[in-house]
Design a protein around this motif. Structure first.
Motif, PDB file in Angstrom:
ATOM      1  N   UNK A   1       0.829  -1.200   0.000  1.00 47.83           N
ATOM      2  CA  UNK A   1       0.000   0.000   0.000  1.00 47.83           C
ATOM      3  C   UNK A   1       0.867   1.256   0.000  1.00 47.83           C
ATOM      4  N   UNK A   2       1.946   1.235   0.760  1.00 45.87           N
ATOM      5  CA  UNK A   2       2.845   2.383   0.802  1.00 45.87           C
ATOM      6  C   UNK A   2       3.483   2.626  -0.563  1.00 45.87           C
ATOM      7  N   UNK A   3       3.978   1.575  -1.177  1.00 49.86           N
ATOM      8  CA  UNK A   3       4.585   1.718  -2.506  1.00 49.86           C
ATOM      9  C   UNK A   3       3.570   2.200  -3.539  1.00 49.86           C
ATOM     10  N   UNK A   4       2.385   1.644  -3.496  1.00 47.02           N
ATOM     11  CA  UNK A   4       1.344   2.045  -4.428  1.00 47.02           C
ATOM     12  C   UNK A   4       0.923   3.496  -4.199  1.00 47.02           C
ATOM     13  N   UNK A   5       0.818   3.896  -2.943  1.00 45.24           N
ATOM     14  CA  UNK A   5       0.446   5.261  -2.612  1.00 45.24           C
ATOM     15  C   UNK A   5       1.482   6.258  -3.131  1.00 45.24           C
TER      16      UNK A   5
END
Length: 50
Positions: free
Chosen positions: A23-27
């Motif tokens: 989620x962090x990478x995608x965000x």
């Protein structure tokens, strides 16, 4: 806030074991894409006013 919610939802669906990292990478990727689109749009508006 919308981008964060989308990131978490997609990450939980695709990689439940490492959802927070995904989620962090995608965000971050979505924020960079939004910045690129906004910068391009702003550049075109400035060029049309000149």
């Amino acid at each position: 806030m919308l981008l964060a919610g989308v990131s978490v939802t997609v990450a939980l669906a695709l990689t439940p074991g490492t959802a927070m990292f995904t989620a962090l990478l995608l965000f971050v990727a979505l924020l960079l894409a939004r910045h690129a689109v906004t910068a391009r749009r702003t550049g075109r508006e400035e060029a049309s006013h000149a």
